[in-house]
Enzyme design. Structure first.
Site, short mmCIF file in Angstrom:
data_model
loop_
_atom_site.label_atom_id
_atom_site.label_comp_id
_atom_site.label_asym_id
_atom_site.label_seq_id
_atom_site.Cartn_x
_atom_site.Cartn_y
_atom_site.Cartn_z
N SER A 44 0.84 -1.20 0.00
CA SER A 44 0.00 0.00 0.00
C SER A 44 0.87 1.25 0.00
O SER A 44 0.68 2.14 -0.82
CB SER A 44 -0.91 0.01 1.23
OG SER A 44 -1.62 -1.21 1.33
N TYR A 106 -12.69 -2.96 -5.77
CA TYR A 106 -13.57 -2.18 -6.67
C TYR A 106 -14.87 -2.98 -6.87
O TYR A 106 -15.90 -2.60 -6.35
CB TYR A 106 -12.93 -1.82 -8.01
CG TYR A 106 -13.72 -0.77 -8.78
CD1 TYR A 106 -14.66 -1.14 -9.73
CD2 TYR A 106 -13.58 0.59 -8.49
CE1 TYR A 106 -15.43 -0.20 -10.40
CE2 TYR A 106 -14.33 1.55 -9.16
CZ TYR A 106 -15.25 1.15 -10.12
OH TYR A 106 -16.01 2.10 -10.76
N TYR A 132 -3.20 -10.61 3.24
CA TYR A 132 -3.11 -9.20 3.62
C TYR A 132 -4.52 -8.69 3.90
O TYR A 132 -5.32 -8.53 2.97
CB TYR A 132 -2.45 -8.43 2.49
CG TYR A 132 -2.15 -6.97 2.73
CD1 TYR A 132 -1.60 -6.20 1.71
CD2 TYR A 132 -2.40 -6.33 3.95
CE1 TYR A 132 -1.30 -4.87 1.89
CE2 TYR A 132 -2.10 -4.99 4.15
CZ TYR A 132 -1.55 -4.27 3.11
OH TYR A 132 -1.23 -2.93 3.30
N LYS A 161 -0.90 -10.59 7.46
CA LYS A 161 -0.59 -9.25 7.91
C LYS A 161 -1.91 -8.53 8.07
O LYS A 161 -2.67 -8.39 7.11
CB LYS A 161 0.26 -8.52 6.89
CG LYS A 161 0.40 -7.06 7.21
CD LYS A 161 1.47 -6.45 6.42
CE LYS A 161 1.09 -6.32 4.99
NZ LYS A 161 0.53 -4.99 4.68
O1 LIG Z 1 1.88 -0.26 3.16
C1 LIG Z 1 1.57 -1.43 3.40
O2 LIG Z 1 1.28 -2.27 2.52
C2 LIG Z 1 1.58 -1.89 4.81
O3 LIG Z 1 1.47 -3.05 5.04
C3 LIG Z 1 1.67 -0.89 5.95
C4 LIG Z 1 0.28 -0.52 6.43
O4 LIG Z 1 -0.49 -1.63 6.66
C5 LIG Z 1 -0.33 0.35 5.39
O5 LIG Z 1 0.60 1.38 5.17
C6 LIG Z 1 -1.67 0.91 5.81
O6 LIG Z 1 -1.49 1.74 6.93
#
Ligand SMILES: O=C(O)C(=O)C[C@H](O)[C@H](O)CO
Length: 289
Positions: A44, A106, A132, A161
């Site tokens: 992200s 989406y 994730y 995660k």
């Molecule tokens: O940036 C990502 O993909 C992460 O895993 C870190 C955090 O989960 C993400 O920045 C959202 O806050």
């Protein structure tokens, strides 16, 4: 078993909005110096939806070839199962150990759609995969029953995660920790609480720009609860709130460019943080010393 602090890497840009590989090399040197255990490109914070498949492959291969002995967790997320399958196969070809996959987005998937996406992508290559969970960005949760089903059916599934920020949910999934399954916290301000519950570590955006996250992890692992609490409350949290003042994740990019005096870019539609937001970030980073 996967553990430690993994960095959801920025994807540095030049002023033309192209990927800056010299700055990426500098970032990886920083991360090695902080003591992170892994690199997570195209997540992200790495703005993966902004890149073409070819740009993503080139960046993933670059990180794998310049990993500095760190574990690589490659983001293979997409709203297209075919794209995630193609990226999965590519990660195996370039020697990347772990893939990271969120649900499609989406078009909102029901549980059957979601299971089909995960099972087809997991099966596309033999390297490991982390689920994730980031409902605030992906638009849907990965339900606990789907997590447990994927974990039981696919040997590649080696962890999750969770970036939801929901500690009730986290408290339930952290009970899944075993020698073959790791649970990481994706929100920096919840790291200490999560490790106290048994998390194996964190995927923390601040680790792009500060060694405080690894310092917190190491303090907790050494049993120094007082020091880990002090770092969480007085170093990590104020910096996290400052870099998230502007629209995520532009503050992280500003702080990295400022740290290295790089005239970095912001690929459209990302906008450079305002003067006020930049001042807030500068003040918070100056407190880190
Ligand atoms: O940036 C990502 O993909 C992460 O895993 C870190 C955090 O989960 C993400 O920045 C959202 O806050």
């Amino acid at each position: 078993m996967y553990n430690g602090i993994v960095t959801p890497m920025l994807t540095p840009f030049n002023r033309a909005g192209e990927i800056d590989y010299d700055a990426t090399r500098l970032l990886i040197q920083d991360l090695k110096g902080y003591g992170v255990s892994g690199l997570f490109p195209m997540g992200s914070t790495g703005l993966f939806p902004m890149f073409s498949l070819e740009e993503r492959k080139k960046f993933l291969q670059f990180v794998s070839e310049n990993r500095n002995n760190l574990t690589v967790y490659a983001g293979v997320g997409s709203s297209s199962t075919q794209e995630s399958i193609e990226l999965s196969k590519f990660t195996e070809d370039v020697g990347i150990e772990v893939r990271v996959l969120m649900p499609t987005y989406y078009i909102k998937p029901d549980e059957e759609w979601m299971y089909k996406h995960f099972s087809e992508v997991i099966s596309a290559s033999s390297n490991d995969l982390f689920i994730y969970n980031i409902p605030q960005l992906a638009g849907s949760w990965v339900p606990e029953n789907v997590i447990k089903k994927l974990k039981s059916e696919f040997s590649q599934v080696k962890g999750i995660k969770d970036s939801s920020g929901d500690m009730r949910f986290f408290s339930r999934i952290v009970t899944l920790v075993s020698k073959d399954f790791s649970v990481f916290q994706g929100q920096d301000d919840l790291l200490l609480t999560s490790m106290a519950l048994g998390a194996n570590g964190g995927v923390c955006g601040l680790s792009n720009i500060s060694g405080s996250i690894v310092d917190l992890y190491k303090a907790f692992q050494s049993g120094d609860l007082k020091k880990s609490r002090e770092i969480q409350l007085n170093k990590v949290n104020p910096l996290m709130y400052a870099v998230n003042a502007p629209t995520f994740p532009s503050g992280y990019y500003y702080a990295f460019y400022k740290k290295h005096n790089i005239n970095g870019g912001y690929r459209s539609p990302m906008v450079q943080p305002s003067k006020e937001h930049s001042r807030v970030i500068d003040e918070a980073t100056s407190q880190q010393i």
